[in-house]
Scaffold this motif. Structure first.
Motif, PDB file in Angstrom:
ATOM      1  N   GLU A 170       5.207   0.863  -3.939  1.00 47.92           N
ATOM      2  CA  GLU A 170       6.186   0.606  -2.870  1.00 47.92           C
ATOM      3  C   GLU A 170       5.958  -0.777  -2.253  1.00 47.92           C
ATOM      4  O   GLU A 170       6.894  -1.579  -2.112  1.00 47.92           O
ATOM      5  CB  GLU A 170       6.077   1.688  -1.799  1.00 47.92           C
ATOM      6  CG  GLU A 170       7.002   1.477  -0.617  1.00 47.92           C
ATOM      7  CD  GLU A 170       6.660   2.391   0.565  1.00 47.92           C
ATOM      8  OE1 GLU A 170       5.634   3.086   0.521  1.00 47.92           O
ATOM      9  OE2 GLU A 170       7.425   2.386   1.534  1.00 47.92           O
ATOM     10  N   HIS A 171       4.721  -1.058  -1.873  1.00 43.25           N
ATOM     11  CA  HIS A 171       4.445  -2.349  -1.242  1.00 43.25           C
ATOM     12  C   HIS A 171       4.741  -3.510  -2.190  1.00 43.25           C
ATOM     13  O   HIS A 171       5.313  -4.526  -1.789  1.00 43.25           O
ATOM     14  CB  HIS A 171       2.976  -2.403  -0.805  1.00 43.25           C
ATOM     15  CG  HIS A 171       2.706  -1.771   0.529  1.00 43.25           C
ATOM     16  ND1 HIS A 171       2.148  -2.455   1.588  1.00 43.25           N
ATOM     17  CD2 HIS A 171       2.932  -0.512   0.979  1.00 43.25           C
ATOM     18  CE1 HIS A 171       2.018  -1.640   2.632  1.00 43.25           C
ATOM     19  NE2 HIS A 171       2.483  -0.447   2.290  1.00 43.25           N
ATOM     20  N   LEU A 172       4.328  -3.350  -3.453  1.00 37.95           N
ATOM     21  CA  LEU A 172       4.485  -4.461  -4.404  1.00 37.95           C
ATOM     22  C   LEU A 172       5.946  -4.652  -4.806  1.00 37.95           C
ATOM     23  O   LEU A 172       6.438  -5.780  -4.865  1.00 37.95           O
ATOM     24  CB  LEU A 172       3.611  -4.203  -5.635  1.00 37.95           C
ATOM     25  CG  LEU A 172       2.108  -4.319  -5.355  1.00 37.95           C
ATOM     26  CD1 LEU A 172       1.302  -3.727  -6.502  1.00 37.95           C
ATOM     27  CD2 LEU A 172       1.716  -5.780  -5.127  1.00 37.95           C
ATOM     28  N   LEU A 192       2.038   5.550  -5.795  1.00 39.39           N
ATOM     29  CA  LEU A 192       3.411   5.243  -5.373  1.00 39.39           C
ATOM     30  C   LEU A 192       3.428   4.335  -4.150  1.00 39.39           C
ATOM     31  O   LEU A 192       4.321   3.498  -4.008  1.00 39.39           O
ATOM     32  CB  LEU A 192       4.162   6.537  -5.065  1.00 39.39           C
ATOM     33  CG  LEU A 192       4.995   7.108  -6.202  1.00 39.39           C
ATOM     34  CD1 LEU A 192       5.773   8.314  -5.699  1.00 39.39           C
ATOM     35  CD2 LEU A 192       5.956   6.083  -6.789  1.00 39.39           C
ATOM     36  N   HIS A 193       2.439   4.502  -3.276  1.00 40.01           N
ATOM     37  CA  HIS A 193       2.378   3.655  -2.083  1.00 40.01           C
ATOM     38  C   HIS A 193       2.117   2.198  -2.469  1.00 40.01           C
ATOM     39  O   HIS A 193       2.773   1.280  -1.955  1.00 40.01           O
ATOM     40  CB  HIS A 193       1.288   4.189  -1.151  1.00 40.01           C
ATOM     41  CG  HIS A 193       1.248   3.560   0.197  1.00 40.01           C
ATOM     42  ND1 HIS A 193       0.130   3.572   0.975  1.00 40.01           N
ATOM     43  CD2 HIS A 193       2.180   2.873   0.911  1.00 40.01           C
ATOM     44  CE1 HIS A 193       0.373   2.934   2.115  1.00 40.01           C
ATOM     45  NE2 HIS A 193       1.616   2.503   2.098  1.00 40.01           N
ATOM     46  N   ALA A 194       1.192   1.979  -3.410  1.00 42.52           N
ATOM     47  CA  ALA A 194       0.931   0.611  -3.878  1.00 42.52           C
ATOM     48  C   ALA A 194       2.173   0.044  -4.563  1.00 42.52           C
ATOM     49  O   ALA A 194       2.545  -1.125  -4.349  1.00 42.52           O
ATOM     50  CB  ALA A 194      -0.272   0.601  -4.821  1.00 42.52           C
ATOM     51  N   PHE A 236      -4.496   3.895   1.905  1.00 49.13           N
ATOM     52  CA  PHE A 236      -3.950   4.913   0.989  1.00 49.13           C
ATOM     53  C   PHE A 236      -3.244   4.190  -0.163  1.00 49.13           C
ATOM     54  O   PHE A 236      -2.020   4.159  -0.271  1.00 49.13           O
ATOM     55  CB  PHE A 236      -2.971   5.774   1.782  1.00 49.13           C
ATOM     56  CG  PHE A 236      -2.474   7.016   1.084  1.00 49.13           C
ATOM     57  CD1 PHE A 236      -3.306   8.084   0.815  1.00 49.13           C
ATOM     58  CD2 PHE A 236      -1.132   7.134   0.753  1.00 49.13           C
ATOM     59  CE1 PHE A 236      -2.818   9.240   0.205  1.00 49.13           C
ATOM     60  CE2 PHE A 236      -0.638   8.286   0.154  1.00 49.13           C
ATOM     61  CZ  PHE A 236      -1.491   9.331  -0.124  1.00 49.13           C
ATOM     62  N   MET A 237      -4.036   3.504  -1.006  1.00 47.13           N
ATOM     63  CA  MET A 237      -3.517   2.632  -2.054  1.00 47.13           C
ATOM     64  C   MET A 237      -4.378   2.776  -3.300  1.00 47.13           C
ATOM     65  O   MET A 237      -5.600   2.858  -3.199  1.00 47.13           O
ATOM     66  CB  MET A 237      -3.608   1.153  -1.623  1.00 47.13           C
ATOM     67  CG  MET A 237      -2.785   0.770  -0.435  1.00 47.13           C
ATOM     68  SD  MET A 237      -1.112   0.367  -0.947  1.00 47.13           S
ATOM     69  CE  MET A 237      -0.466  -0.183   0.648  1.00 47.13           C
ATOM     70  N   ASP A 238      -3.732   2.767  -4.449  1.00 43.58           N
ATOM     71  CA  ASP A 238      -4.449   2.756  -5.734  1.00 43.58           C
ATOM     72  C   ASP A 238      -3.819   1.679  -6.601  1.00 43.58           C
ATOM     73  O   ASP A 238      -2.852   1.936  -7.331  1.00 43.58           O
ATOM     74  CB  ASP A 238      -4.356   4.135  -6.390  1.00 43.58           C
ATOM     75  CG  ASP A 238      -5.024   4.185  -7.767  1.00 43.58           C
ATOM     76  OD1 ASP A 238      -5.512   3.139  -8.256  1.00 43.58           O
ATOM     77  OD2 ASP A 238      -5.029   5.272  -8.369  1.00 43.58           O
ATOM     78  N   ASP A 245       0.013  -3.912   9.432  1.00 47.09           N
ATOM     79  CA  ASP A 245       1.301  -3.932   8.720  1.00 47.09           C
ATOM     80  C   ASP A 245       1.746  -2.575   8.188  1.00 47.09           C
ATOM     81  O   ASP A 245       2.899  -2.431   7.767  1.00 47.09           O
ATOM     82  CB  ASP A 245       1.215  -4.886   7.522  1.00 47.09           C
ATOM     83  CG  ASP A 245       0.996  -6.329   7.944  1.00 47.09           C
ATOM     84  OD1 ASP A 245       1.199  -6.638   9.127  1.00 47.09           O
ATOM     85  OD2 ASP A 245       0.617  -7.143   7.082  1.00 47.09           O
ATOM     86  N   CYS A 246       0.851  -1.583   8.136  1.00 45.96           N
ATOM     87  CA  CYS A 246       1.150  -0.340   7.409  1.00 45.96           C
ATOM     88  C   CYS A 246       0.534   0.838   8.128  1.00 45.96           C
ATOM     89  O   CYS A 246      -0.500   0.715   8.779  1.00 45.96           O
ATOM     90  CB  CYS A 246       0.599  -0.448   5.983  1.00 45.96           C
ATOM     91  SG  CYS A 246       0.706   1.082   5.036  1.00 45.96           S
ATOM     92  N   GLY A 247       1.153   1.992   8.005  1.00 46.75           N
ATOM     93  CA  GLY A 247       0.705   3.177   8.716  1.00 46.75           C
ATOM     94  C   GLY A 247      -0.443   3.922   8.066  1.00 46.75           C
ATOM     95  O   GLY A 247      -0.986   4.856   8.666  1.00 46.75           O
TER      96      GLY A 247
HETATM   97 ZN    ZN Z   1       2.417   1.172   3.552  1.00 45.88          ZN
END
Ligand code: ZN
Length: 160
Positions: free
Chosen positions: A57-59, A53-55, A130-132, A124-126
């Motif tokens: 979100e960014h995309l 979900l984090h990936a 934490f990305m898949d 840029d990110c906290g």
């Molecule tokens: Zn982020």
């Protein structure tokens, strides 16, 4: 305390899809539509993971804010804590049909994305690692092919 309206939807019958979660009018008179971008079946399907979900979100946020025809209407994109989907807030009184093409383009962008995820840096990110990406691409492809390509009525309105 009062149960808020989004907790009164029957999640046992809720399908994957694109739903209007709420419409609000700001003190300035603007209408904001909050969409429920539900990617997995609540409590029945396998939820997404945090890194997926984090990936997404960014995309998705990057894609939407680069769409010149929509970018000035995009207020917010973010993950649901239950890991079954995302919220998208847009300016205007909108329905799922108004944004299906935009979502198809967004999820096509994610499923075919190659390279560095925008904003996935310590500056840029906290929690930048934490990305898949591969998981995000697979989830986007499934949501596109199984829901967005040809949604049924139960994929576009909440169960009554
Ligand atoms: Zn982020």
């Amino acid at each position: 305390m009062k149960k808020i309206p989004s907790f009164t939807i029957d999640h046992n019958r809720l399908c994957r899809g694109v739903f209007v979660s709420r419409r609000d009018t700001t003190p300035g008179g603007d209408c904001l539509t909050t969409f429920d971008i539900r990617m997995t079946e609540p409590n029945r399907g396998t939820p997404l993971t945090g890194p997926v979900l984090h990936a997404i979100e960014h995309l998705a946020a990057t894609y939407l804010r680069n769409r010149s025809d929509w970018s000035d209407k995009v207020v917010y994109w973010g993950p649901m804590g239950c890991l079954t989907g995302n919220y998208l807030i847009l300016q205007g009184s909108l329905s799922p049909a108004d944004i299906l093409d935009l979502l198809r383009d967004t999820f096509a962008f994610i499923r075919h994305f190659e390279g560095e995820i925008p904003g996935a840096t310590p500056h840029d990110c906290g929690n930048y690692s934490f990305m898949d990406l591969e998981g995000a691409k697979a989830a986007a492809a499934a949501y596109f092919d199984e829901i967005l390509a040809n949604p049924a009525p139960q994929n576009l309105s909440y169960p009554r």
